[in-house]
Design a protein around this motif. Sequence first.
Motif, short mmCIF file in Angstrom:
data_model
loop_
_atom_site.label_atom_id
_atom_site.label_comp_id
_atom_site.label_asym_id
_atom_site.label_seq_id
_atom_site.Cartn_x
_atom_site.Cartn_y
_atom_site.Cartn_z
N LYS A 1 0.85 -1.19 0.00
CA LYS A 1 0.00 0.00 0.00
C LYS A 1 0.89 1.25 0.00
O LYS A 1 1.95 1.27 0.63
N SER A 2 0.42 2.29 -0.68
CA SER A 2 1.15 3.55 -0.70
C SER A 2 0.69 4.42 0.47
O SER A 2 -0.51 4.59 0.70
N VAL A 3 1.65 4.94 1.22
CA VAL A 3 1.35 5.82 2.35
C VAL A 3 2.25 7.05 2.23
O VAL A 3 3.26 7.04 1.53
N VAL A 4 1.86 8.12 2.94
CA VAL A 4 2.62 9.36 2.91
C VAL A 4 3.13 9.67 4.32
O VAL A 4 2.38 9.56 5.30
N GLY A 5 4.39 10.04 4.43
CA GLY A 5 4.97 10.36 5.73
C GLY A 5 5.74 11.67 5.70
O GLY A 5 5.88 12.31 4.66
N VAL A 6 6.26 12.05 6.86
CA VAL A 6 7.07 13.26 7.01
C VAL A 6 8.45 12.86 7.52
O VAL A 6 8.58 12.11 8.49
N LEU A 7 9.48 13.36 6.84
CA LEU A 7 10.86 13.05 7.19
C LEU A 7 11.54 14.31 7.71
O LEU A 7 11.50 15.37 7.06
N ASN A 8 12.15 14.22 8.89
CA ASN A 8 12.92 15.32 9.45
C ASN A 8 14.40 14.95 9.50
O ASN A 8 14.76 13.80 9.82
N TYR A 9 15.23 15.91 9.18
CA TYR A 9 16.69 15.72 9.19
C TYR A 9 17.29 16.43 10.39
O TYR A 9 17.05 17.63 10.59
N ILE A 10 18.06 15.69 11.20
CA ILE A 10 18.78 16.29 12.32
C ILE A 10 20.22 16.47 11.84
O ILE A 10 20.94 15.49 11.62
N PRO A 11 20.65 17.71 11.59
CA PRO A 11 21.90 17.97 10.88
C PRO A 11 23.15 17.38 11.52
O PRO A 11 23.21 17.09 12.72
N ARG A 12 24.13 17.22 10.68
CA ARG A 12 25.45 16.68 11.05
C ARG A 12 26.07 17.48 12.18
O ARG A 12 26.02 18.71 12.21
N LYS A 13 26.68 16.76 13.12
CA LYS A 13 27.30 17.40 14.27
C LYS A 13 28.48 16.55 14.74
O LYS A 13 28.43 15.32 14.69
N THR A 14 29.53 17.19 15.20
CA THR A 14 30.70 16.48 15.71
C THR A 14 30.53 16.26 17.21
O THR A 14 30.17 17.18 17.95
N VAL A 15 30.79 15.02 17.66
CA VAL A 15 30.66 14.68 19.08
C VAL A 15 31.93 13.99 19.56
O VAL A 15 32.69 13.42 18.77
N GLN A 16 32.14 14.04 20.84
CA GLN A 16 33.27 13.35 21.46
C GLN A 16 32.90 12.98 22.88
O GLN A 16 32.38 13.81 23.63
N PHE A 17 33.15 11.75 23.23
CA PHE A 17 32.83 11.28 24.58
C PHE A 17 34.13 11.00 25.32
O PHE A 17 34.94 10.16 24.90
N GLY A 18 34.31 11.72 26.43
CA GLY A 18 35.53 11.55 27.20
C GLY A 18 36.77 11.90 26.40
O GLY A 18 36.82 12.93 25.73
N THR A 19 37.75 11.03 26.43
CA THR A 19 39.01 11.24 25.70
C THR A 19 39.02 10.47 24.38
O THR A 19 40.07 10.36 23.74
N GLY A 20 37.87 9.95 23.98
CA GLY A 20 37.79 9.18 22.75
C GLY A 20 37.94 10.06 21.51
O GLY A 20 37.93 11.29 21.58
N THR A 21 38.06 9.41 20.38
CA THR A 21 38.20 10.12 19.11
C THR A 21 36.88 10.76 18.71
O THR A 21 35.82 10.14 18.81
N ALA A 22 36.95 12.00 18.27
CA ALA A 22 35.74 12.71 17.83
C ALA A 22 35.23 12.11 16.52
O ALA A 22 36.01 11.64 15.69
#
Length: 266
Positions: free
Chosen positions: A206-227
Amino acid sequence: MKLLNNRLLMILLILVSGYGYIISCTHDNELIVPIQTTTPFVSTRGTNIHLPGNMTSGNSSEWKLDKVHSSVLWSTNYVGAAGLLTGRFNQFGMHNVTDEETTNYTATGQPLLDSSWAFYENEPAKSYFNGYVQINTSNTGEPGRDAGCNVAGMGTVAIVPGTQNLTFPNLAKIKATEVKFDPASNAYIVTLNLTYQGKLTAPLTKSVVGVLNYIPRKTVQFGTGTAYDVFGLQLKFQFNCRDFGITSTSIADKIDIECNMNFNNK
């Protein structure tokens, strides 16, 4: 004397009529001025492009589905009560499952590569994605329901330990057929083909219609780990479970689906 009074009355009438005409013209001119009550939407989309490639670990140009931090949720009204019935699917992926791939897998991780997608922030016609869930992994957090009416009501089969079942009727999948800009927001309008068997004798699309949201690219780093970088896609759509033979009287016709897919380039 009478003639003078008539002339004064005539002059008075002319003055009153002229004043009324001037007022009416001024009023009409004021109505011509447009009144703007809302500010037109202005897009703030960027130009990010995200592709999976071969999904090689350590290749920062290839994006991988972070399944551990993703989810596929469902909800529907509980008929006769004010609350919702909610749950999630424990097993899901972003792969275009072909007929040849609809089988049972013994893999402990993802049985198929999560590479059937591409996202172009400012060129939605180039974007596409596929996804699937294993129906019998629906988890409501209520053991009595998960092992009972949830399995039977959805027309699927019980889990076989050590097996991931990507066969119908345990498979439901979506395939985007069109992605376009939402003119009223930074979201996207997506047309999908939903393929599911439910309690029918064969899978139905069946064909259905939805809404897509984009959460933009972001740099993260946890503790001393590699970003590293992350981004997200959130898709919401709704379907009518009666189309797929679901006859349970304890749930409403409409089922809401929310797919929260997070990606990283680690």
